[in-house]
Every structure is written in structure tokens, then in C-alpha cells.
Write an enzyme that holds these catalytic residues in place. Structure first.
Site, PDB file in Angstrom:
ATOM      1  CE  LYS A   1      -3.734   2.599   1.094  1.00  0.00           C
ATOM      2  NZ  LYS A   1      -4.413   2.368   2.392  1.00  0.00           N
TER       3      LYS A   1
ATOM      4  CB  SER B   1       1.533   7.926  -1.577  1.00  0.00           C
ATOM      5  OG  SER B   1       1.479   8.261  -0.092  1.00  0.00           O
TER       6      SER B   1
ATOM      7  CB  THR C   1      -1.974  11.252  -2.170  1.00  0.00           C
ATOM      8  OG1 THR C   1      -1.343  10.083  -2.696  1.00  0.00           O
ATOM      9  CG2 THR C   1      -2.914  11.854  -3.186  1.00  0.00           C
ATOM     10  CB  ALA C   2      -1.020  13.921   2.475  1.00  0.00           C
TER      11      ALA C   2
ATOM     12  CG  HIS D   1      -4.092   7.853   7.986  1.00  0.00           C
ATOM     13  ND1 HIS D   1      -4.678   7.480   6.955  1.00  0.00           N
ATOM     14  CD2 HIS D   1      -2.782   7.790   8.105  1.00  0.00           C
ATOM     15  CE1 HIS D   1      -3.626   6.798   6.409  1.00  0.00           C
ATOM     16  NE2 HIS D   1      -2.510   6.971   7.173  1.00  0.00           N
TER      17      HIS D   1
END
Length: 297
Positions: free
Chosen positions: A67, A69, A123-124, A167
């Protein structure tokens, strides 16, 4: 501090080395796969790790399934294929820029300030840089990378001027006396009308199209099992949720596990293309040929 632990028998012949976060959405989604409750593909040998760790391990080609980004895709797509399920996209779930209660409410006041982020390949962070290019005309100051669970304390204690959080922090930041300066999700959705692509699931292309297909089907079945048996994963979820309140864990799952988790679909792929194209146009990422995002037939 990096979060690392393992699940599974590393000597098992058919296990796939796998890494995902200990966050409730991932443990909820992958519980059935990790515990052999759905068939069809190899079981995972799981490592739990923060997103900055998984991004780096993917770039080094260290594991079979990860997992990561979506922002890290340009550096890994030669070796890894993007799976059409298991990831995190959505609406109303974007990263937040947080400041202390005495900070100016104007985003332009971030000019020259120190901002903590969870990863420079996240991505953030990408959404933040796209937003800041317009909202902070004076330019940002120093960027410091911290594990996401350390960011709010750092802002609260004045060690950084602002923090970019992800999150469950969107549900808990007020407990730290912080306020939301800007919502990156609102900015993205207003600009594009698309969901936010946050976390991607990737697997080695060398597994071959047939095995990748079975893996995708198994992960999709794991998502469907989680929805059909929401209490089955509770112990697994809470065991890895860093002492998170169960109600917050449920909110987290409800926000990040949705129809895009089961299948990216046309809307999900459009969002991923839009993110990567806009970032490349802004000089923040290398350009990605569209065919590299297609799942092997």
C-alpha cells in the site's frame, strides 16, 4: 518512530511479502485475506509500516504487494502494477492543514513557515503543494517529515508552525487544541469534481497477469467479506490502531472504505490520471504514460 511488526509464517511457500499500514481502513480491508478467509490467491506475509516506509520500500522493489501513496506511482510503475481494488479514494476525506489556536487564519500567513508532513512522496503532500502554489503566494518555508501520529503533538508544542495530517487526525485534532486552516480534499474536489486518490495497492508485474488477476479478485473478495462481516475484523483492527477509540476507528473505516476500495472504476481511474497529470504539469512529479496505469489483462 516507525511502526513495524509482522504477521504470518515467513517460511510458507506461497506467501507474498506484503506491507500496509496499521490504520483501521487497511486492517479492515485486508483482514480476511491475511487470515485465509477468502481463497484464490497466495496468502500475505504482512509487515505493518507507515506510508513513508512503504513508499521507500516500493521504490527499492523490496516486497511483492504494498500500500503506497498514489503520488509515489511514477517511481514504481515499471516494476509494479496498480491493482484496481483495495486502495483508498473518496470524497470528504482529504488531508487537513492544521495550526495552533493563535495562528493567523489566512493561508498566506504560512509563507516562510515550517510545515510538518507525513511524507514528501505522499498524496497528501502533493495535494498540499498544488494548493499552496495558489494559496501561499509568498512560498512555504522548511518542510519536515514526521510519522503522521507525531505531527499534531509537534504543532501543539510549537515545534513546527503547521502540520499536514491524514487518517483519523481529521476526527481528533481538536483534542490537541488545533484548528483547521484548510481542507485539501475540499480544494481538490472544488477544482476537479473528482474523488481524492490517496492510497494505492501495487503488486510486482513479475507475478504475471494470471497471478495478478487472482490477487485482485482475492483482495476484492476480502473487501466484500469485511462489509458482510464487519465484526469479524474488530479485534485485528483495534489491535493495530494505536490505542484509537473504537468509535474513531469506525469513523475512519466508514470514510476510507467505499465503492472505490472494491473497484476503482472509471471515476477512480479519472481521479488518478488527474492527480498525476496536474502534478506533472506543475513540475512536482515525472509524467506517467497512461498505459502504465492499466491493469495487466
Amino acid at each position: 518512530m516507525t511502526i513495524l511488526s509482522t504477521l504470518g509464517d515467513s517460511t510458507a511457500h506461497s506467501r507474498l511479502s506484503t506491507a500496509y499500514s496499521p490504520c483501521p481502513n487497511d486492517t479492515f480491508v485486508f483482514h480476511a485475506w491475511a487470515h485465509g478467509l477468502v481463497g484464490g490467491a497466495d496468502l500475505p506475509e504482512v509487515t505493518f509500516a507507515d506510508i513513508d516506509v512503504t513508499n521507500g520500500r516500493a521504490e527499492r522493489g523490496e516486497l511483492d504487494v504494498l500500500k503506497i501513496s498514489y503520488a509515489a506511482l511514477p517511481w514504481v510503475l515499471r516494476e509494479y502494477a496498480l491493482l484496481p481494488c483495495g486502495g483508498a479514494l473518496g470524497r470528504g476525506c482529504g488531508p487537513l492543514v492544521l495550526t495552533g489556536p493563535d495562528a493567523a487564519p489566512d493561508p498566506a500567513a504560512l509563507a516562510g513557515k515550517t510545515v510538518a508532513v507525513p511524507s514528501e512522496r505522499s498524496t497528501a503532500y502533493l495535494l498540499f503543494r498544488l494548493w499552496a502554489a495558489e494559496a501561499v503566494p509568498g512560498g512555504l518555508g522548511a518542510i519536515t517529515v514526521l510519522p503522521f501520529h507525531e505531527i499534531m503533538p509537534a504543532v501543539r508544542d510549537g515545534r513546527v508552525d503547521a502540520g499536514l495530517v491524514i487518517h483519523e487526525a481529521r476526527f481528533t485534532y481538536q483534542q490537541y487544541g488545533l484548528r483547521c486552516l484548510a481542507d485539501m480534499g475540499e480544494a481538490w474536489e472544488a477544482a476537479t469534481g473528482l474523488p481524492i486518490p490517496l492510497g494505492a495497492i501495487i503488486a510486482r508485474r513479475s507475478l504475471g497477469a494470471e497471478r495478478l488477476g487472482r490477487l485482485a479478485a482475492t483482495i476484492r473478495a476480502s473487501v466484500e467479506y469485511a462489509w458482510a462481516h464487519p465484526d469479524a475484523s474488530r479485534e485485528y483492527v483495534l489491535a493495530h490502531a494505536q490505542e484509537m477509540d473504537p468509535a474513531v476507528a469506525d469513523q475512519h473505516i466508514g470514510l476510507y472504505v467505499n465503492e472505490f476500495t472494491a473497484d476503482l472504476g472509471a471515476g477512480g481511474y479519472a481521479a488518478v490520471h488527474a492527480l498525476l497529470d496536474r502534478a506533472a504539469a506543475a513540475g512536482l512529479l515525472p509524467a506517467v504514460p497512461p498505459e502504465q496505469l492499466a491493469f495487466p489483462a
